[in-house]
Design a protein around this motif. Structure first.
Motif, PDB file in Angstrom:
ATOM      1  N   UNK A 113       0.888  -1.153   0.000  1.00 27.04           N
ATOM      2  CA  UNK A 113       0.000   0.000   0.000  1.00 27.04           C
ATOM      3  C   UNK A 113       0.937   1.217   0.000  1.00 27.04           C
ATOM      4  N   UNK A 114       0.971   1.909  -1.124  1.00 26.83           N
ATOM      5  CA  UNK A 114       1.873   3.048  -1.280  1.00 26.83           C
ATOM      6  C   UNK A 114       1.111   4.317  -0.921  1.00 26.83           C
ATOM      7  N   UNK A 146      -1.456  -0.698  -4.097  1.00 21.74           N
ATOM      8  CA  UNK A 146      -2.661   0.054  -3.730  1.00 21.74           C
ATOM      9  C   UNK A 146      -2.212   1.461  -3.339  1.00 21.74           C
ATOM     10  N   UNK A 147      -2.681   2.452  -4.083  1.00 23.31           N
ATOM     11  CA  UNK A 147      -2.269   3.844  -3.833  1.00 23.31           C
ATOM     12  C   UNK A 147      -3.260   4.490  -2.873  1.00 23.31           C
ATOM     13  N   UNK A 148      -2.758   5.058  -1.773  1.00 21.89           N
ATOM     14  CA  UNK A 148      -3.649   5.787  -0.878  1.00 21.89           C
ATOM     15  C   UNK A 148      -3.037   7.152  -0.568  1.00 21.89           C
ATOM     16  N   UNK A 155      -5.307  11.514  -5.175  1.00 22.90           N
ATOM     17  CA  UNK A 155      -6.127  10.384  -5.645  1.00 22.90           C
ATOM     18  C   UNK A 155      -6.749  10.688  -7.010  1.00 22.90           C
ATOM     19  N   UNK A 156      -7.172  11.931  -7.200  1.00 25.23           N
ATOM     20  CA  UNK A 156      -7.778  12.310  -8.485  1.00 25.23           C
ATOM     21  C   UNK A 156      -6.740  12.242  -9.610  1.00 25.23           C
ATOM     22  N   UNK A 191      -9.623   3.610   4.057  1.00 26.40           N
ATOM     23  CA  UNK A 191      -8.650   3.340   5.113  1.00 26.40           C
ATOM     24  C   UNK A 191      -8.913   4.303   6.273  1.00 26.40           C
ATOM     25  N   UNK A 192      -9.355   3.771   7.389  1.00 24.95           N
ATOM     26  CA  UNK A 192      -9.773   4.621   8.507  1.00 24.95           C
ATOM     27  C   UNK A 192      -8.949   4.357   9.762  1.00 24.95           C
TER      28      UNK A 192
END
Ligand code: G3P
Ligand code: MG
Length: 263
Positions: A113-114, A146-148, A155-156, A191-192
């Motif tokens: 998760x990047x 997975x980009x977060x 994100x856009x 992701x919380x």
């Protein structure tokens, strides 16, 4: 475009920072050794536009130096020791570039998760540089990264430049208008933070069809509770402890199921 995502139950947060320096090659090796299938890590840019793996804007906490990462060249950052301050045993661990981390993850067979963490004002430049590195060097034998990001601008841009990569909406808690915001970035996961998470929020995310990742959970009891509420992945500083707790939980539910079945 449909983007598939299968999260592992445990993701090492910045590697395994209760055991080895965060966001370091040694940390990712430790996470793999402790049984993590994936790690989460933070990426920002050097002054000369090279993606490097580091969490804070400055080097104070990780290296005892006051400079900002964004003010140093990649060449200077490659000399920054991020191991010694954690523990003398790790002296010589250098602040890694994203390129080095990608290579090591391939060798370790670790998914990722990047988290893109741009310095203020460098959102577009950081995102484009990180995505370019991932698109050209990500090992084909690993699941897509997975980009977060806490930044919806990041994100856009990711949705536009790398629509093939899964995206995760990252926040401390679920805002009222979360569905609109998550959909706007085409995210497949949410992701919380565990502190503000309750059963209703977890259920809402799952009912809407998103994967749920919860960070940063180091308490086995909290991890079990989040899983019971439907969390797909627990992001933790101590992957071995949380994996053991979740395995215990699934053995218990298996035992309960068997018992009920016999009645
Ligand atoms: O991605 C989860 C978590 O890493 C977000 O917070 O500050 O640890 O990067 P932070
Ligand atoms: Mg992070």
């Amino acid at each position: 475009m449909t983007v598939a995502l299968a999260l592992p139950p445990v993701i090492g947060h910045r590697g395994a920072p209760l055991h080895a320096p965060e966001n370091s090659l040694a940390g990712f090796e430790k996470a793999a050794e402790l049984g993590a299938q994936w790690v989460e890590f933070d990426v920002m840019l050097s002054a000369d536009g090279i993606p490097v793996v580091h969490h804070d804007l400055t080097l104070d906490r990780t290296a005892g130096r006051s400079e900002a990462v964004a003010d140093l060249s990649a060449e200077s950052l490659a000399e920054v020791d991020v191991g010694e301050r954690f523990n003398a045993h790790y002296r010589g661990q250098k602040l890694p570039t994203l390129a080095k981390v990608i290579e090591r993850l391939g060798e370790l067979n670790l998914g990722a998760n990047v988290e893109i963490k741009p310095a203020p004002g460098r959102e577009a430049e950081t995102t484009r540089a990180v995505l370019a590195a991932l698109q050209s060097h990500w090992p084909s034998h690993l699941p897509p990264p997975l980009i977060s990001s806490f930044s919806e601008a990041v994100l856009a841009i990711t949705a536009e430049v790398a629509p093939e990569l899964p995206r995760g909406w990252l926040g401390e808690k679920l805002p009222e208008d979360w569905q609109v915001r998550v959909k706007a970035c085409g995210c497949v996961s949410v992701h919380l933070g565990w502190v503000e998470l309750d059963e209703a929020a977890a259920a809402a995310v799952k009912a809407a069809g998103y994967a749920l990742a919860v960070w940063t959970v180091n308490d086995p009891e909290v991890a079990r509770r989040c899983r019971a509420w439907g969390a797909d992945a627990i992001i933790t500083d101590t992957p071995g402890v949380i994996l053991a707790a979740l395995n215990e939980q699934s053995e218990t539910s298996q035992a309960q199921f068997t018992e009920a079945d016999l009645r």
